[in-house]
Design a protein around this motif. Structure first.
Motif, PDB file in Angstrom:
ATOM      1  N   ASP A  19       0.874  -1.176   0.000  1.00 12.50           N
ATOM      2  CA  ASP A  19       0.000   0.000   0.000  1.00 12.50           C
ATOM      3  C   ASP A  19       0.909   1.223   0.000  1.00 12.50           C
ATOM      4  OD1 ASP A  19      -1.739   2.154   0.659  1.00 12.50           O
ATOM      5  OD2 ASP A  19      -3.144   0.760   1.576  1.00 12.50           O
ATOM      6  N   ASN A  20       0.880   1.989  -1.078  1.00 12.07           N
ATOM      7  CA  ASN A  20       1.767   3.146  -1.204  1.00 12.07           C
ATOM      8  C   ASN A  20       1.192   4.421  -0.612  1.00 12.07           C
ATOM      9  OD1 ASN A  20       3.976   1.900  -2.729  1.00 12.07           O
ATOM     10  ND2 ASN A  20       2.430   1.634  -4.319  1.00 12.07           N
ATOM     11  N   GLU A  21      -0.056   4.354  -0.151  1.00 12.01           N
ATOM     12  CA  GLU A  21      -0.681   5.529   0.458  1.00 12.01           C
ATOM     13  C   GLU A  21      -0.821   5.388   1.968  1.00 12.01           C
ATOM     14  OE1 GLU A  21      -1.120   8.048  -1.478  1.00 12.01           O
ATOM     15  OE2 GLU A  21      -0.574   6.867  -3.242  1.00 12.01           O
ATOM     16  N   ALA A  22      -0.493   4.243   2.515  1.00 10.87           N
ATOM     17  CA  ALA A  22      -0.632   4.016   3.952  1.00 10.87           C
ATOM     18  C   ALA A  22       0.383   4.851   4.734  1.00 10.87           C
ATOM     19  CB  ALA A  22      -0.435   2.535   4.266  1.00 10.87           C
ATOM     20  N   LEU A  23       0.096   5.014   6.024  1.00 15.40           N
ATOM     21  CA  LEU A  23       1.030   5.703   6.931  1.00 15.40           C
ATOM     22  C   LEU A  23       1.480   7.041   6.348  1.00 15.40           C
ATOM     23  CD1 LEU A  23       3.207   2.632   8.015  1.00 15.40           C
ATOM     24  CD2 LEU A  23       1.121   3.519   9.059  1.00 15.40           C
ATOM     25  N   ASN A  24       0.489   7.848   5.987  1.00  9.87           N
ATOM     26  CA  ASN A  24       0.749   9.192   5.444  1.00  9.87           C
ATOM     27  C   ASN A  24       1.553   9.159   4.147  1.00  9.87           C
ATOM     28  OD1 ASN A  24      -0.577  10.608   7.594  1.00  9.87           O
ATOM     29  ND2 ASN A  24       1.204  10.180   8.880  1.00  9.87           N
ATOM     30  N   GLY A  25       1.238   8.194   3.296  1.00  9.07           N
ATOM     31  CA  GLY A  25       1.827   8.163   1.971  1.00  9.07           C
ATOM     32  C   GLY A  25       3.166   7.487   1.884  1.00  9.07           C
ATOM     33  N   VAL A  26       3.458   6.578   2.789  1.00 10.60           N
ATOM     34  CA  VAL A  26       4.730   5.862   2.795  1.00 10.60           C
ATOM     35  C   VAL A  26       4.515   4.459   2.245  1.00 10.60           C
ATOM     36  CG1 VAL A  26       6.573   4.932   4.247  1.00 10.60           C
ATOM     37  CG2 VAL A  26       5.604   7.175   4.754  1.00 10.60           C
ATOM     38  N   GLY A  27       5.389   4.012   1.339  1.00 12.82           N
ATOM     39  CA  GLY A  27       5.296   2.652   0.830  1.00 12.82           C
ATOM     40  C   GLY A  27       5.370   1.649   1.972  1.00 12.82           C
ATOM     41  N   THR A  28       4.383   0.766   2.041  1.00 11.94           N
ATOM     42  CA  THR A  28       4.245  -0.134   3.189  1.00 11.94           C
ATOM     43  C   THR A  28       3.893  -1.536   2.730  1.00 11.94           C
ATOM     44  OG1 THR A  28       3.513   1.685   4.624  1.00 11.94           O
ATOM     45  CG2 THR A  28       2.974  -0.545   5.341  1.00 11.94           C
ATOM     46  N   LEU A  29       4.456  -2.532   3.414  1.00  9.24           N
ATOM     47  CA  LEU A  29       4.104  -3.929   3.206  1.00  9.24           C
ATOM     48  C   LEU A  29       3.381  -4.425   4.443  1.00  9.24           C
ATOM     49  CD1 LEU A  29       4.322  -6.605   1.580  1.00  9.24           C
ATOM     50  CD2 LEU A  29       6.466  -7.026   2.821  1.00  9.24           C
ATOM     51  N   PHE A  30       2.124  -4.852   4.262  1.00  9.30           N
ATOM     52  CA  PHE A  30       1.310  -5.403   5.348  1.00  9.30           C
ATOM     53  C   PHE A  30       1.297  -6.928   5.283  1.00  9.30           C
ATOM     54  CE2 PHE A  30      -0.629  -1.192   4.849  1.00  9.30           C
ATOM     55  CZ  PHE A  30      -0.874  -0.795   6.159  1.00  9.30           C
TER      56      PHE A  30
END
Length: 302
Positions: free
Chosen positions: A259-270
Motif C-alpha cells: 500500500d503506497n498511500e498508507a502511513l501518510n503516503g509511505v510505501g508499506t508492506l502489510f
C-alpha cells in the motif's frame, strides 16, 4: 557453469518503480523481522510493474517503459546480479504484471496491447510473444483492462480488470482465461470491487483480490472470491489500508499486501491474517517509494 544463489524459501521480494530517484529497485524482505535489503537497483528497473519467481529462483520483472508505448520483461538472478532482457517491444504496450505457468512459459498482462489489453505468453528462452487472450470493449463505459494476473492450480489464468478512467463499479471484474484457447469467463464483477489491482489463489483454491477503493468510503481492502460461484467475502478492510495494491500469499496462508498511500503516503508492506483480517505492518518507509509487486520465494522443487 556457476549455479546462481537461490534465496531462502519464504523470502519476500518487492519491486519498486520509483526507488532511488526513480531508478527502480528490487528488495528482499526477511519474513520474520521485516528487514528490507536491496537486491538490485537501476539498470532497466525504472517503471517496474510486477514480479514473480521462476522454478530456478530467477526473478522476472514486468516493466512499463514508455507508457503507453512499449515495455519489457526482465530477468534477474534471485540473489542479485546482471539484469537480462527476456522480451521487449513486439506485442507489448504497457506490461503491468507477470506470472509463470507450470511448464515454465511466462504470462504477461498488458493493459494496452492490441487496443483493449491482452494476456501475452512469452517463451522463457527465446522471448517469442504469443497473444493468449484479448480484452473486450463492449458496453458504454470505458473498457476494463488487465491490471494483474496469476495462475490457478488447474492451469487457468486469472486476470483482474478495471476501467482506466471512469466507468461504473460493474466495470471491475475477475476473469478466468483458458490457457489453451484463450476463452474468457467472468468469475465475479461489481459487488465490492471498484479498483481491483492484486490477485492470488490460496491453498483452498479461493481467489484473493486486493482492491484500492473497495467498500463504502473507498477505503480499500481484500476480498475473497469463490472460484465457482463468484461470491465475494470481505477478508480485511479499513485499518491501516488506504489503497492496497499488489498481493501475494505466504506458505502458511498469510497475505502480503503493498500500500503506497498508507502511513501518510509511505510505501508499506502489510501482513494480513486471512482468518481474522488482522493487519501487521511488516516493512515500511526507508528506501521504498512505490511498491508495485510482491512475491514469495517458494521451496525448491526436487
Amino acid at each position: 557453469m556457476a549455479v546462481q544463489e537461490r534465496l531462502p524459501a519464504g523470502t519476500i521480494l518487492l519491486c519498486d518503480s520509483q526507488a532511488f530517484g526513480c531508478a527502480g529497485a528490487v528488495f528482499r524482505v526477511d519474513p520474520a523481522g521485516g528487514e528490507p535489503r536491496l537486491v538490485a537497483m537501476g539498470g532497466d528497473l525504472q517503471g517496474a510493474t510486477g514480479l514473480t519467481i521462476e522454478a530456478d529462483g530467477s526473478v522476472l520483472i514486468s516493466k512499463d517503459r514508455f507508457f503507453p508505448g512499449t515495455g519489457a520483461l526482465l530477468r534477474l538472478p534471485g540473489g542479485g546480479g546482471t539484469q537480462t532482457e527476456v522480451s521487449s517491444g513486439g506485442k507489448f504496450a504497457a506490461p503491468v504484471d507477470v506470472a509463470v505457468e507450470a511448464d515454465g512459459h511466462i504470462l504477461v498482462a498488458d493493459s494496452f496491447a492490441a487496443g483493449f489489453g491482452a494476456v501475452i505468453r512469452v517463451h522463457p528462452a527465446t522471448g517469442e510473444q504469443t497473444v493468449v487472450s484479448l480484452g473486450t470493449g463492449e458496453g458504454g463505459d470505458p473498457p476494463p483492462r488487465p491490471v494483474k494476473l496469476c495462475t490457478a492450480p488447474d492451469g487457468g489464468i486469472l486476470v483482474v480488470e478495471q476501467a482506466m478512467a471512469g466507468g461504473g463499479d460493474h466495470s471491475a471484474r475477475v476473469v478466468r482465461v483458458d490457457p489453451a484457447g484463450g476463452a474468457r469467463t467472468t468469475v465475479t464483477s461489481g459487488g465490492e470491487l471498484r479498483s481491483p489491482i492484486g490477485v492470488a489463489v490460496d491453498g483452498d483454491g479461493s481467489i484473493l483480490v486486493a482492491d484500492a477503493n473497495a467498500f463504502a468510503g473507498f477505503g480499500g481492502g481484500v476480498i475473497k472470491v469463490d472460484p465457482v460461484s463468484g461470491a465475494q467475502t470481505t477478508v480485511a478492510s479499513g485499518g491501516g489500508f488506504v489503497a492496497p495494491q499488489a498481493l501475494a500469499i505466504e506458505a502458511d496462508g498469510s497475505l502480503l499486501i503493498t500500500d503506497n498511500e498508507a502511513l501518510n503516503g509511505v510505501g508499506t508492506l502489510f501482513r494480513v491474517d486471512p482468518a481474522t483480517g488482522a493487519q501487521q505492518v511488516l516493512a515500511s518507509g526507508g528506501d521504498f517509494k512505490r511498491l508495485t509487486g510482491v512475491a514469495v520465494v517458494p521451496a525448491a522443487s526436487h
